[in-house]
Design an enzyme around this catalytic site. Structure first.
Site, PDB file in Angstrom:
ATOM      1  N   GLU A 162       0.729  -1.321  -0.191  1.00 49.26           N
ATOM      2  CA  GLU A 162       0.089   0.045   0.159  1.00 49.26           C
ATOM      3  C   GLU A 162       0.887   1.296   0.038  1.00 49.26           C
ATOM      4  OE1 GLU A 162      -3.950  -1.739   2.342  1.00 49.26           O
ATOM      5  OE2 GLU A 162      -2.769  -0.075   3.104  1.00 49.26           O
ATOM      6  N   GLU A 360      -5.518  -8.723   0.729  1.00 47.94           N
ATOM      7  CA  GLU A 360      -5.965  -8.143   2.067  1.00 47.94           C
ATOM      8  C   GLU A 360      -7.310  -7.922   1.685  1.00 47.94           C
ATOM      9  OE1 GLU A 360      -4.354  -5.062   4.365  1.00 47.94           O
ATOM     10  OE2 GLU A 360      -2.282  -5.589   3.901  1.00 47.94           O
TER      11      GLU A 360
END
Length: 458
Positions: A162, A360
């Site tokens: 991320e 995720e």
């Protein structure tokens, strides 16, 4: 209805070094910030109070096995391996990561290893962090050391987790250290992160390792309030800034021309060198990890921008709260399962259908002790959350999307940045005082789903 998944589908979960391991020799930005402003962290709980994976890795891996994981993603802590970021390698860290990797492989659980999951060594931040190209070079050296140490047994590498989040948190919206609000510095950090990614990919290719290298991006589909051209344009700009600023370089080897033009027109472009374009083109990946939690809903701005205010992405759009949306009230996030399908279709139709997996997806809930029945948390809400997302994922796969697996965030309830333990995400409940682990109902459901490579849903 039965939802069956392709053979060799990756079933597992994800975690990170900083959120699970506990204290380390090298200080990170999180240790530094917590020592100075503990009030910024939920209940004053800092990064030392984790799920103690550093001590309990062996029994934790047994639990992964019990949950029928065939794969598991965690990260290496740069600050643990090289405490000052650039100097000597810590032999204790090498021993620890060797043991974890060997044990995972021995138990038939494929290790997926991330190199950077928000945990900048403080020594590197002190010279400017990602604003400084010397840190880009230091990261490339760190990556190469990891490949040399572990690349014979780790076949799935990820340069960053991320990468947009430290940009947003550290340089735009004040929820990560160094708490700067400055768009041009944010753009520089984002740009240098892409250069660091590309240098790591270059080093990996040069080493002729047996595995593959990728990156993990949190993709938030940008949905316009309406099809009015002003709303559509607002959603397009949000998509450029928050998704395509990383997605295009790592999959296409270049930035979107309209993003470059937009930042240039606002005098916000980072400083570039002539050879950077070649380097970015070298950073194309083998495997994309997709983290999906929530959509982004936007509309055109309703009011004029204050010219005295700092330049921000929100100069181009407002967020839009769609009436009737389904919410996770604890996290304040919308739950929108079709978003996972929309991401996969976009990758298929606009990016050449790259090899990808859901790295995720998860649901944080506060005070889960409310749901204890016979000594076990009955988190039916999490089972519904996962199965609804998996149903849309299944639809994408059935329509040709090249999605190879699903990893849940997370395995054991862990420390979560400024939120600490406010919301719990795990398949396994953690008692912070005793460190006792207890499998939740969702953990049992996931174990059965992974074992059968399928699940039934009405």
């Amino acid at each position: 209805m039965k939802y069956a998944f392709p053979d060799n589908f990756w079933w597992g979960s994800a975690s990170s070094a900083l959120q699970t391991e506990g204290a380390r020799e090298g200080e990170t930005t999180w240790d530094y910030w917590f020592a100075r402003e503990p009030n910024r962290f939920h209940n004053g709980v800092g990064p030392q109070q984790t799920s103690t994976f550093y001590q309990h890795w062996k029994t934790d891996i047994q639990l992964l096995k019990q949950l029928n994981h065939n794969s598991f993603r965690t990260s290496i802590s740069w600050a643990r391996l090289i405490p000052d970021g650039i100097g000597e390698v810590n032999p204790e860290a090498v021993d620890f990561y060797n043991q974890v990797i060997d044990e995972l492989n021995e138990q038939g659980i494929t290790p997926f290893i991330t190199l950077f999951h928000f945990d900048m060594p403080m020594a590197m931040q002190e010279i400017g962090g990602w604003e400084n190209r010397d840190v880009v070079d230091a990261y490339a050296r760190y990556a190469q050391i990891c490949f040399e140490l572990f690349g014979d047994r780790v076949l799935h590498w990820f340069t960053f987790n991320e990468p947009i989040v430290p940009v947003e948190g550290g340089y735009l919206y004040d929820f990560h250290y160094p708490n700067v609000v400055d768009f041009r510095r944010a753009a520089t950090v984002a740009y240098h992160t892409v250069l660091a990614h590309s240098k790591a990919v270059q080093a990996y290719r040069a080493g002729h390792y047996a595995g593959e290298i990728g990156i993990v991006l949190n993709l938030t589909p940008s949905y316009p309030r309406s099809q009015n051209p002003a709303d559509v344009k607002a959603a397009h700009i949000a998509d450029l800034m928050f998704n395509r600023s990383f997605l295009d370089p790592v999959l296409r080897g270049e930035y979107p021309a309209d993003l470059v033009a937009l930042l240039k027109s606002c005098d916000q472009l980072p400083a570039c060198k002539p050879e950077d374009g070649f380097l970015i083109a070298e950073g194309k990946i083998d495997l994309l990890g997709v983290n999906y939690y929530q959509p982004r809903r936007v509309k055109c701005r309703d009011s004029a921008v204050n010219p005295q205010a700092p330049f921000m992405p929100e100069w181009f759009f407002d967020s839009y709260e769609m009436p009737g949306r389904k919410m996770n009230p604890y996290r304040g996030w919308e739950i929108y399962e079709p978003g996972i399908y929309d991401i996969l279709v976009n990758l298929r139709d606009n990016y050449g259908n790259p090899r990808c997996f859901i790295s995720e997806n998860g649901m944080g809930v506060e005070n889960e002790q409310r749901f204890i029945e016979n000594g076990q948390i009955n988190d039916q809400y999490r089972i519904e959350f996962i199965s609804e997302h998996l149903a849309w994922l299944h639809k994408g796969i059935s329509e040709g999307c090249n999605c190879l697996g699903y990893h849940m965030w997370t395995f054991i309830d862990n420390w979560s940045w400024c939120n600490a333990y406010k919301n719990r995400y795990g398949f396994i409940q953690l008692d912070l005082k005793t460190q006792q682990r207890t499998i939740k109902k969702s953990g049992e459901w996931f174990a059965a789903t992974a074992l059968n490579n399928s699940f039934d849903k009405e």
